[in-house]
Design a protein around this motif. Structure first.
Motif, short mmCIF file in Angstrom:
data_model
loop_
_atom_site.label_atom_id
_atom_site.label_comp_id
_atom_site.label_asym_id
_atom_site.label_seq_id
_atom_site.Cartn_x
_atom_site.Cartn_y
_atom_site.Cartn_z
N ARG A 1 -1.03 4.51 -0.38
CA ARG A 1 -1.93 5.54 0.63
C ARG A 1 -3.33 4.85 0.61
O ARG A 1 -3.71 4.00 -0.40
CB ARG A 1 -1.86 6.81 -0.40
CG ARG A 1 -2.41 6.73 -1.72
CD ARG A 1 -2.12 8.14 -2.15
NE ARG A 1 -2.49 8.27 -3.56
CZ ARG A 1 -3.75 8.74 -4.29
NH1 ARG A 1 -4.38 9.08 -3.24
NH2 ARG A 1 -4.07 8.84 -5.34
N ALA A 2 -4.07 5.58 1.37
CA ALA A 2 -5.42 4.93 1.28
C ALA A 2 -6.38 6.21 1.90
O ALA A 2 -5.82 6.98 2.53
CB ALA A 2 -5.58 4.02 2.39
N HIS B 1 -10.30 4.72 5.93
CA HIS B 1 -9.07 4.98 6.24
C HIS B 1 -8.89 6.41 6.21
O HIS B 1 -9.38 7.39 5.51
CB HIS B 1 -8.23 4.95 4.73
CG HIS B 1 -8.16 3.19 4.58
ND1 HIS B 1 -7.38 2.26 5.34
CD2 HIS B 1 -9.02 2.24 3.77
CE1 HIS B 1 -7.34 0.89 4.78
NE2 HIS B 1 -8.39 1.02 4.17
N GLU C 1 -10.88 3.38 -0.20
CA GLU C 1 -9.91 3.06 -1.34
C GLU C 1 -8.44 3.14 -0.91
O GLU C 1 -8.16 3.69 -0.07
CB GLU C 1 -10.31 4.37 -2.54
CG GLU C 1 -11.46 4.56 -2.74
CD GLU C 1 -11.96 5.57 -3.78
OE1 GLU C 1 -11.63 5.37 -4.97
OE2 GLU C 1 -12.15 6.74 -3.24
N ILE C 2 -7.68 2.16 -1.74
CA ILE C 2 -6.32 1.96 -1.50
C ILE C 2 -5.90 2.11 -2.89
O ILE C 2 -6.16 1.42 -3.81
CB ILE C 2 -6.39 0.70 -0.89
CG1 ILE C 2 -6.76 0.61 0.31
CG2 ILE C 2 -4.68 0.39 -0.84
CD1 ILE C 2 -6.42 -0.63 1.20
N TRP C 3 -4.61 2.96 -2.75
CA TRP C 3 -3.69 2.83 -3.88
C TRP C 3 -2.31 2.02 -3.51
O TRP C 3 -1.91 2.46 -2.60
CB TRP C 3 -3.59 4.12 -4.42
CG TRP C 3 -4.66 4.72 -4.94
CD1 TRP C 3 -4.67 4.89 -6.38
CD2 TRP C 3 -5.48 5.43 -4.61
NE1 TRP C 3 -6.09 5.64 -6.44
CE2 TRP C 3 -6.36 6.05 -5.36
CE3 TRP C 3 -5.87 5.60 -2.90
CZ2 TRP C 3 -7.75 6.67 -4.89
CZ3 TRP C 3 -6.91 6.32 -2.51
CH2 TRP C 3 -7.89 6.77 -3.31
N ASP C 4 -1.69 1.22 -4.50
CA ASP C 4 -0.60 0.62 -4.24
C ASP C 4 0.56 1.09 -4.72
O ASP C 4 0.55 2.20 -5.31
CB ASP C 4 -0.41 -0.96 -4.65
CG ASP C 4 -0.60 -1.04 -6.32
OD1 ASP C 4 -0.45 -0.09 -6.89
OD2 ASP C 4 -0.61 -2.12 -6.63
N ASP D 1 -11.68 -1.20 -1.04
CA ASP D 1 -11.45 -2.17 0.05
C ASP D 1 -12.59 -2.61 0.67
O ASP D 1 -13.44 -1.89 1.24
CB ASP D 1 -10.62 -1.12 1.31
CG ASP D 1 -10.20 -1.92 2.26
OD1 ASP D 1 -10.16 -3.48 2.22
OD2 ASP D 1 -9.62 -1.24 3.27
N VAL E 1 0.71 -1.24 0.02
CA VAL E 1 0.13 -0.06 0.01
C VAL E 1 0.84 1.26 -0.13
O VAL E 1 1.82 1.29 0.62
CB VAL E 1 -0.95 0.21 1.36
CG1 VAL E 1 -1.75 1.24 1.20
CG2 VAL E 1 -1.81 -1.36 1.18
#
Length: 428
Positions: A29-30, A57, A34-37, A45, A27
């Motif tokens: 950021r979140a 988050h 929602e999560i961005w890798d 999520d 990961v």
């Protein structure tokens, strides 16, 4: 090589294999649900850090509370020099806990630490040693946590010997042919054949099993347990670690049954993403332990307690208990529609926003399909949806979206998951 691949290689070289990862996604950021890798991929999520991020988050209220506390101090150890946020959070939880009895709260850091302290307090208060737990239950990975947990692989296998005087009875799961009457009969038989009630300190139960498969104990069953505990002077411990803080449509799942536990172990969502756990219980029970008998160096960290106060504000002001009910209804309606299109979904169930699909072969409850379950979770991640498998047979997908997720985002996640399930089911 992608950054995910680079980090995975570094992880393999430096982190024990026993610490498993469901997804090889690192990961970056979140935000909310929602999560961005680290490679810029986007995910919806539906896991919420295993029910930790009920308020999403980085909720702005949580971030602001932590930032404000960070400017004051980060640690003193409550047993050395106490601080206000610990006391204020305890006061609010005591007021909100189920039942009319005066309450007190002990803060710790992890869920299993809360479980262990609840057992420790129960033994001290009653002067007894025996503890009864349930098959399929999950209470942590320490030695006592493993002993209480009702599943061998992967939690207990190879780690024995485990603490003694721990007993298990079947958790009522009618879909698996185990009725509430069966469970209560097994408890009565345990009292006849294995341990006399006068030697039992506590019965510990998850009102809705988490890792075990999202099976819910009915209000009537929990009331029967309360009655048996009262009859024999046994304390009732509710493990509300995964069910707490609006997840089931009530602040605590026990409220759905109108049952007041003697002690509750809570953790996960109480800290809004920061490590925090607690034992909340009847004041007369917690107060019996002698001074110095309870505590922890990091128990009730200031940053986490500040976050916990914000979490309670968010749950109340944003109506997250009612929101949990609506989310659960939305997932169940989607799941039942999907169930009608395939023979691989044996059961669809929810308690508030603790929703689950149980995957079987050809609609046969006795033929679990853990391979399909695992494949669905992996394929959904490739479509940008993060889900979790669970269950004593490894054939359940649990849905734990943040309670702050929008209807639009949840619908998009379910749409993608539906396509994955139908495609994989068609190829079985």
């Amino acid at each position: 090589m992608s950054r995910n691949s680079e980090l995975q290689a570094l992880r393999a070289a430096n982190i024990p294999a026993g610490v498993a990862n469901l997804h090889n996604i690192f990961v970056d950021r979140a935000e909310n649900a929602e999560i961005w890798d680290v490679d810029g991929n986007h995910y919806i999520d539906l896991a919420a850090g295993i029910a930790v991020n009920n308020v999403g988050h980085r909720h702005p209220r949580v971030v602001a509370a932590v930032e404000a506390q960070l400017k004051r101090f980060t640690h003193t150890c409550f047993q050395i020099t106490p601080y206000d946020v610990y006391v204020h959070l305890a006061e609010r939880l005591n007021r909100l806990a189920p039942g009319p009895s005066p309450k007190k709260t002990l803060f710790l850091t992890t869920g299993v630490e809360a479980v262990e302290n609840a057992v420790k307090i129960a033994r001290y208060y009653t002067g007894r040693s025996g503890v009864i737990a349930f098959s399929g239950g999950f209470h942590g990975r320490t030695l006592l946590g493993m002993a209480l947990t009702g599943k061998v692989v992967p939690y207990k296998s190879g780690f024995g010997p485990l603490p003694s005087d721990i007993y298990h009875v079947p958790y009522p799961v009618e879909y698996h042919g185990k009725t509430e009457a069966d469970s209560l009969a097994a408890l009565d038989a345990l009292f006849r054949y294995d341990i006399e009630p006068s030697r039992v300190a506590a019965i510990i139960i998850e009102p809705v099993q988490g890792e075990g498969g999202f099976y819910a104990a009915s209000p009537g069953f929990l009331q029967q347990l309360r009655q048996r505990c009262d009859e024999h002077g046994i304390l009732l411990i509710a493990d509300e670690i995964q069910t707490g803080f609006a997840r089931t449509g009530k602040l605590f799942a026990c409220e759905r049954a109108g049952v007041e536990p003697d002690l509750m172990a809570v953790a996960k969502s109480v800290g809004g993403g920061l490590p925090l756990s607690a034992v909340i219980g009847k004041a007369e029970i917690l107060d019996k332990v002698a001074a110095g008998g309870l505590g922890s160096t990091y128990g009730g960290p200031p940053l986490s307690c500040a976050a916990g106060l914000a979490v309670l504000d968010i749950i109340e002001e944003e109506g997250l208990c009612a929101r949990a009910e609506r989310i659960g209804e939305q997932i169940v309606a989607w799941g039942k529609s999907l169930q009608a299109e395939t023979r691989c979904i044996g059961d669809v169930r929810t308690t508030g926003a603790m929703a689950a699909l149980e995957f079987v072969v050809d609609n046969d409850a006795n033929r679990p399909d853990p391979d399909l379950t695992k494949a669905i979770v992996a394929a959904a991640a490739k479509k940008g949806v993060l889900m979790l498998a669970c269950g004593i047979r490894g054939n359940v997908i649990r849905f734990l979206p943040p309670l702050t997720i929008s209807d639009e985002l949840l619908n998009e996640a379910l749409k993608r998951a539906r396509a994955v399930i139908l495609e994989l089911a068609a190829n079985r």
